[in-house]
Structures are given as structure tokens and as C-alpha cells.
Design a protein around this motif. Structure first.
Motif, PDB file in Angstrom:
ATOM      1  N   ASN A  70       0.755  -1.311  -0.098  1.00  0.00           N
ATOM      2  CA  ASN A  70       0.075   0.059   0.044  1.00  0.00           C
ATOM      3  C   ASN A  70       0.830   1.267   0.005  1.00  0.00           C
ATOM      4  N   PHE A  71       0.819   1.937  -0.984  1.00  0.00           N
ATOM      5  CA  PHE A  71       1.760   2.875  -1.365  1.00  0.00           C
ATOM      6  C   PHE A  71       1.320   4.527  -0.545  1.00  0.00           C
ATOM      7  N   LEU A  72       2.157   5.063   0.050  1.00  0.00           N
ATOM      8  CA  LEU A  72       1.933   6.444   0.739  1.00  0.00           C
ATOM      9  C   LEU A  72       2.559   7.681  -0.135  1.00  0.00           C
ATOM     10  N   PHE A  73       1.767   8.580  -0.398  1.00  0.00           N
ATOM     11  CA  PHE A  73       2.304   9.743  -1.323  1.00  0.00           C
ATOM     12  C   PHE A  73       2.332  11.222  -0.632  1.00  0.00           C
ATOM     13  N   ASP A  74       1.641  11.068   0.662  1.00  0.00           N
ATOM     14  CA  ASP A  74       1.700  12.442   1.301  1.00  0.00           C
ATOM     15  C   ASP A  74       3.236  12.721   1.915  1.00  0.00           C
ATOM     16  N   HIS A  75       3.644  13.707   1.386  1.00  0.00           N
ATOM     17  CA  HIS A  75       5.017  14.076   1.705  1.00  0.00           C
ATOM     18  C   HIS A  75       5.193  14.315   3.152  1.00  0.00           C
ATOM     19  N   GLN A  76       4.183  15.257   3.485  1.00  0.00           N
ATOM     20  CA  GLN A  76       4.256  15.897   4.928  1.00  0.00           C
ATOM     21  C   GLN A  76       3.967  14.520   6.016  1.00  0.00           C
ATOM     22  N   LEU A  77       2.921  13.474   5.679  1.00  0.00           N
ATOM     23  CA  LEU A  77       2.913  12.437   6.683  1.00  0.00           C
ATOM     24  C   LEU A  77       4.234  11.607   6.632  1.00  0.00           C
ATOM     25  N   LEU A  78       4.937  11.406   5.353  1.00  0.00           N
ATOM     26  CA  LEU A  78       5.993  10.575   5.433  1.00  0.00           C
ATOM     27  C   LEU A  78       7.291  11.226   6.111  1.00  0.00           C
ATOM     28  N   ALA A  79       7.299  12.516   5.980  1.00  0.00           N
ATOM     29  CA  ALA A  79       8.179  13.350   6.949  1.00  0.00           C
ATOM     30  C   ALA A  79       8.037  13.115   8.327  1.00  0.00           C
ATOM     31  N   ARG A  80       6.547  13.162   8.639  1.00  0.00           N
ATOM     32  CA  ARG A  80       6.317  12.973  10.252  1.00  0.00           C
ATOM     33  C   ARG A  80       6.983  11.659  10.568  1.00  0.00           C
ATOM     34  N   ILE A  81       6.727  10.538   9.927  1.00  0.00           N
ATOM     35  CA  ILE A  81       7.151   9.304  10.129  1.00  0.00           C
ATOM     36  C   ILE A  81       8.728   9.203  10.421  1.00  0.00           C
ATOM     37  N   ALA A  82       9.212   9.859   9.367  1.00  0.00           N
ATOM     38  CA  ALA A  82      10.867   9.952   9.357  1.00  0.00           C
ATOM     39  C   ALA A  82      11.201  10.551  10.530  1.00  0.00           C
ATOM     40  N   LYS A  83      10.521  11.191  11.395  1.00  0.00           N
ATOM     41  CA  LYS A  83      11.078  12.081  12.387  1.00  0.00           C
ATOM     42  C   LYS A  83      10.747  11.280  13.673  1.00  0.00           C
ATOM     43  N   VAL A  84       9.846  10.357  13.774  1.00  0.00           N
ATOM     44  CA  VAL A  84       9.665   9.477  14.706  1.00  0.00           C
ATOM     45  C   VAL A  84      10.908   9.033  15.562  1.00  0.00           C
ATOM     46  N   PRO A  85      11.892   8.391  15.040  1.00  0.00           N
ATOM     47  CA  PRO A  85      13.066   7.923  15.707  1.00  0.00           C
ATOM     48  C   PRO A  85      13.995   8.977  15.992  1.00  0.00           C
ATOM     49  N   GLY A  86      13.656  10.221  15.764  1.00  0.00           N
ATOM     50  CA  GLY A  86      14.506  11.435  16.602  1.00  0.00           C
ATOM     51  C   GLY A  86      15.322  11.817  15.232  1.00  0.00           C
ATOM     52  N   ASP A  87      16.527  12.692  15.772  1.00  0.00           N
ATOM     53  CA  ASP A  87      17.437  13.305  14.663  1.00  0.00           C
ATOM     54  C   ASP A  87      18.070  12.142  13.810  1.00  0.00           C
ATOM     55  N   LEU A  88      18.051  12.143  12.456  1.00  0.00           N
ATOM     56  CA  LEU A  88      18.616  11.016  11.761  1.00  0.00           C
ATOM     57  C   LEU A  88      19.771  11.739  10.898  1.00  0.00           C
ATOM     58  N   THR A  89      20.168  12.841  11.521  1.00  0.00           N
ATOM     59  CA  THR A  89      21.226  13.403  10.632  1.00  0.00           C
ATOM     60  C   THR A  89      22.878  12.505  10.743  1.00  0.00           C
ATOM     61  N   GLY A  90      22.958  11.820   9.595  1.00  0.00           N
ATOM     62  CA  GLY A  90      24.174  11.024   9.543  1.00  0.00           C
ATOM     63  C   GLY A  90      23.954   9.539  10.373  1.00  0.00           C
ATOM     64  N   ALA A  91      22.830   9.224  10.650  1.00  0.00           N
ATOM     65  CA  ALA A  91      22.428   7.804  11.116  1.00  0.00           C
ATOM     66  C   ALA A  91      22.122   7.071  10.096  1.00  0.00           C
ATOM     67  N   GLU A  92      22.394   5.528  10.323  1.00  0.00           N
ATOM     68  CA  GLU A  92      22.096   4.501   9.494  1.00  0.00           C
ATOM     69  C   GLU A  92      20.701   4.157   9.749  1.00  0.00           C
ATOM     70  N   VAL A  93      20.143   3.798   8.479  1.00  0.00           N
ATOM     71  CA  VAL A  93      18.511   3.340   8.516  1.00  0.00           C
ATOM     72  C   VAL A  93      18.369   2.043   7.905  1.00  0.00           C
TER      73      VAL A  93
END
Length: 271
Positions: A25-48
Motif C-alpha cells: 500500500n503506497f503512501l504519497f503524502d510528503h508531510q505524513l512521510l516526513a512525520r514518520i521519518a521524525k519518529v526515531p529522532g534526529d537522523l542526521t548521519g544515522a544509518e537506517v
């Protein structure tokens, strides 16, 4: 190209559609996807580590958040679209074509990655159980995973609730899960029949003197006959009745009333 094309354009250009067989099931909403990407915390330089990126909607959000992403994708139709995305983030995206259930994920990373995924519904629980059942401390820094809302509620359920069962004990005895956000079915293409939720899990120290196998045996027996009293459901587990007496756990109770801490104490007493 100097900027990323809209995800819908990428999907149209590559002739992609969500595969029911692969649980997509594909997600297109850029704002929603950005919110999900923020859940783990700051990902600057992190491995995912991402499972089932599909056309790369969440992958984009993770890369834009500063992460280096290793993604496992089973659907070879999506590989060209992901390769195209990688060109916008040189050296930041590695795509492995394969089945996430068969990939040796810990071997892919030098450090501890954050696992972030809009999991295919048909493999999500199996992957989670595998990760929670592995050696501790775990190979991952945190888990941020999309599930059907009903499954998410089973993971975080407190004792005494209808959703409380084996999955809650497995998730909570040495980690801390929470529902970070719910996602309406209409956010997906195609819309699934159920609501979804993003669960965030961080590891906790394993209680000393407790074997996972013992805990699994206890919970399998207790919740396998959850309407029966513990003196009935646990009579096939050697030493369980004596351990309850020793710990002051009333054997007339039912499994859903027994807290994670009490299950852990019982498992410890059984050695």
C-alpha cells in the motif's frame, strides 16, 4: 534533473502499481512521510534499515532527514525507481533486491541502525517477532514500524485489556513500545480495509535470570487457553503451579490479568 520529481510522476513513468500479493500500500503524502521519518529522532548521519520501500516515498523522507538508508525490496519493478532516487543522494542509498525475512540484516551495518518501515502487512508481525526474539542487546537502535492499528494495539496493550496477549509480553518484557501516530486508511493507495498505526520501540535491559524460551512457553500455555484459570492453563508447564504459589500469584486468575512483570517473575522462578 535538479530536484526530485513528484512521487506520483515516478510511479506513472515506471508503470508501478501496488501489488496485493506483496501486501503493498503506497503512501504519497510528503508531510505524513516526513512525520514518520521524525519518529526515531534526529537522523542526521544515522544509518537506517528500511524494508519494502516500494517506489521510495518513505525512503525520500529518510534521506531528506539526513540518514544513510539501506533498503531491502522484493519487488523488482521498484528497483529502477529506487536507483533513480539514489542518484539524487549520492552514496546515501543502498538497495538490496531480496526478501527481508531471509536477509541477514545485522551483517549489513557497522553500527546500530534505526529500522524504519511501512511494513507489508503480510510479513510485519513475523519480522517484529524475529527481531524481538533475537539476542539482546539488539542489533538495532530503534524500530519505527507501520502496522495495522489492531496489531499496533496488541503490541502496546496493558494487562487487563482485550488486546493484551503474547505479543504484548514479547514486546514489553525488555523493550518499550508506544504508538507514535495513527494513519487513516485514506492516506494509502490503494486504501486498505483497516486503519494503521506507527509503533516506535526502543530496547530496554533484559531482566536478569530470565530465559526467553521459558517466557515463551509460559505465555503460549497461558494465552493458548486465555479463558481458563491459570491453574488449568499452566498445569502442563512443569513447576508453574508451584512458582505461582511461591510468588503469591493467585492461580484462579486468567492470563490477561497477569502483568508483564509477573510473567517475567514466573519465568525467572522456573529458571
Amino acid at each position: 534533473m535538479t530536484e526530485l520529481p513528484p512521487l506520483r510522476d515516478v510511479i506513472r513513468r515506471h508503470g508501478l502499481s501496488a501489488s496485493k500479493a506483496l501486501g503493498q500500500n503506497f503512501l504519497f503524502d510528503h508531510q505524513l512521510l516526513a512525520r514518520i521519518a521524525k519518529v526515531p529522532g534526529d537522523l542526521t548521519g544515522a544509518e537506517v534499515f528500511e524494508i519494502g520501500p516500494g517506489p521510495g516515498g518513505l525512503t525520500r523522507a529518510l534521506l531528506e532527514a539526513g540518514a544513510s538508508v539501506t533498503a531491502v525490496e522484493r519487488d523488482r519493478r521498484c528497483i529502477p525507481a529506487l536507483a533513480e532516487l539514489g542518484e539524487f543522494f549520492p552514496g546515501k542509498l543502498k538497495v538490496i533486491e531480496g526478501d527481508a525475512l531471509e536477509v541477514d540484516a545485522p551483517a549489513l551495518f557497522a553500527g546500530k541502525p534505526h529500522v524504519v518501515a511501512n511494513l507489508p502487512y503480510n510479513v510485519g508481525t513475523a519480522l517484529l517477532v524475529g527481531w524481538l526474539s533475537a539476542a539482546w542487546e539488539p542489533w538495532w537502535a530503534s524500530l519505527t514500524l507501520m502496522f495495522q492499528k489492531e496489531v499496533a494495539e496488541r503490541i502496546v496493550a496493558p494487562a487487563g485489556s482485550d488486546a493484551y496477549g503474547r505479543l504484548a509480553v514479547l514486546a514489553q518484557w525488555r523493550s518499550t513500545p508506544r504508538i507514535a501516530m495513527t494513519v487513516h486508511r485514506s492516506a494509502f493507495t490503494p486504501p486498505p480495509k483497516v486503519m494503521s498505526a506507527v509503533v516506535h520501540i526502543v530496547a530496554a535491559p533484559a531482566p536478569e535470570g530470565v530465559q526467553l524460551k521459558t517466557l515463551e512457553k509460559l505465555t503460549a500455555a497461558a494465552f493458548g487457553q486465555r479463558r481458563k484459570m491459570l491453574r488449568q492453563s499452566l498445569k502442563g508447564v512443569p513447576g508453574a503451579i508451584e512458582a505461582m504459589e511461591q510468588l503469591g500469584v493467585d492461580s484462579s486468575r486468567r492470563a490477561e490479568t497477569v502483568s508483564v512483570e509477573e510473567f517475567v517473575a514466573l519465568a525467572r522462578a522456573l529458571g
